[in-house]
Design a protein around this motif. Structure first.
Motif, PDB file in Angstrom:
ATOM      1  N   ARG A  46     -11.895  46.651  56.837  1.00 18.50           N
ATOM      2  CA  ARG A  46     -11.861  47.996  57.429  1.00 18.50           C
ATOM      3  C   ARG A  46     -10.737  48.148  58.445  1.00 18.50           C
ATOM      4  O   ARG A  46     -10.309  49.265  58.733  1.00 18.50           O
ATOM      5  N   PHE A  47     -10.268  47.030  58.966  1.00 19.12           N
ATOM      6  CA  PHE A  47      -9.159  47.096  59.934  1.00 19.12           C
ATOM      7  C   PHE A  47      -7.876  47.629  59.291  1.00 19.12           C
ATOM      8  O   PHE A  47      -6.958  48.078  59.988  1.00 19.12           O
ATOM      9  N   LEU A  48      -7.788  47.573  57.943  1.00 21.03           N
ATOM     10  CA  LEU A  48      -6.617  48.103  57.256  1.00 21.03           C
ATOM     11  C   LEU A  48      -6.640  49.628  57.140  1.00 21.03           C
ATOM     12  O   LEU A  48      -5.625  50.247  56.824  1.00 21.03           O
ATOM     13  N   SER A  49      -7.795  50.218  57.391  1.00 18.09           N
ATOM     14  CA  SER A  49      -7.970  51.640  57.104  1.00 18.09           C
ATOM     15  C   SER A  49      -7.462  52.537  58.223  1.00 18.09           C
ATOM     16  O   SER A  49      -8.154  53.451  58.666  1.00 18.09           O
ATOM     17  N   PHE A  50      -6.246  52.266  58.672  1.00 21.25           N
ATOM     18  CA  PHE A  50      -5.649  53.205  59.612  1.00 21.25           C
ATOM     19  C   PHE A  50      -4.827  54.215  58.839  1.00 21.25           C
ATOM     20  O   PHE A  50      -4.317  53.938  57.748  1.00 21.25           O
TER      21      PHE A  50
END
Length: 345
Positions: free
Chosen positions: A256-260
């Motif tokens: 989820r950290f990639l979902s910027f």
């Protein structure tokens, strides 16, 4: 085992991975491939050799995402129209735009013959062993063959025993390794060079959808990696291991950290961006070099042009044309119940 999840839910992490893959492929093409094709031109002082393996990420994503289509269709025609709407309008516009820019710039090294251009209009040039308008299009031949394989499985055997069929697919790949004279079209149509990477995505989707557990999928994943280890180079095996780890993390909700927003947005335009970035970018970098600009300026200009054109094609062609085709198909009322297709898992 977790309960089934709705396959319609969009995974923003998947879009982020698409965006990351598209950026890595661009950097590879603009740094490494450009220098290989135009050694006389000034180029950025680095090579991104690993970028070429990022297309394997696209194959794994396709193995995962194909079920978002298969779970919604009722007939073969539904599938074909869905894939046509998704792929062809943006492809046609990007191809014609690429041809026009190459011709206006008179970059003869990138141009192909008229027969090959006509074949490219069909999107099937790879199956006729003809050159692509843009070298990046070779992956579309692989994707189309994969779609044909998955449609055949869905229609004729169903997905309930899919993992057993995957073992047969890997066995065919080992047969290909033992039979160097296997006809190239069979190799191409069965996606035998790249099937382990599609399988990684397939296995991961089945876990994400609650249809299988990782304990059940582990032997199949191990055999996919063993296929790569026994047939391909060590760097391909490393790519396979990293991809499997990435998709395990995806399913576990650890990406989820990639979902910027910028990366997810990039994933949303990644198909159109991928179609337009390579040869058009090469033309921009060549012309900037001829005008005396630094390689870094040319690199940045090529990236900006690809980003603008990719966004325009996505917004003005890919989305509206795809939606219009699907809406027309639904309004025709042509989707008859099941067309004899076996029940889906």
């Amino acid at each position: 085992m977790p309960g089934p999840r709705p396959s319609s839910r969009r995974l923003t992490e998947l879009d982020a991975l698409r965006g990351l893959g598209a950026l890595c492929v661009l950097v590879f093409h603009y740094s490494t491939r450009f220098h290989e094709l135009f050694p006389q031109a000034a180029h950025v002082p680095f090579r991104f050799l690993g970028g070429n393996y990022r297309v394997l990420l696209f194959f794994a994503i396709s193995g995962f995402a194909i079920f978002f289509t298969l779970d919604r269709i009722r007939t073969t025609a539904d599938f074909l129209v869905n894939r046509f709407a998704r792929l062809y309008p943006a492809y046609l516009v990007a191809m014609l735009l690429t041809l026009g820019i190459e011709s206006l710039a008179r970059v003869s090294q990138l141009l192909i013959g008229s027969a090959a251009i006509l074949a490219n209009v069909t999107m099937l040039q790879g199956f006729a062993f003809l050159p692509e308008v843009d070298g990046a299009y070779w992956t579309l031949t692989v994707e189309i063959a994969f779609y044909a394989c998955m449609l055949s499985i869905w229609k004729y055997t169903g997905l309930r025993r899919l993992e057993l069929l995957l073992l047969g697919w890997l066995a065919a790949r080992w047969l290909y390794a033992l039979w160097p004279g296997m006809p190239e079209r069979i190799v191409m149509l069965l996606v035998l060079r790249y099937v382990p990477f599609f399988i990684i995505g397939i296995l991961s989707y089945r876990v994400w959808a609650g249809q299988r557990s990782w304990r059940q999928q582990a032997p199949h994943a191990a055999l996919a990696l063993l296929s790569v280890a026994t047939i391909d180079s060590p760097d391909m095996l490393l790519a396979g291991v990293l991809l499997l780890a990435t998709f395990v993390a995806l399913v576990a909700g650890r990406l989820r950290f990639l979902s910027f927003r910028p990366l997810v947005w990039m994933g949303g335009i990644s198909y159109s961006f991928y179609l337009i970035h390579q040869h058009v970018g090469f033309v921009v970098m060549l012309k900037m070099a001829e005008a005396g600009y630094s390689p870094w300026t040319g690199f940045a200009a090529a990236f900006a042009v690809a980003l603008v054109l990719g966004t325009l094609i996505n917004r003005l062609v890919e989305r509206p044309a795809g939606e219009a085709i699907l809406r027309w198909w639904r309004n025709r009322g042509r989707s008859a119940p099941n067309e004899g297709a076996p029940s889906q898992a």
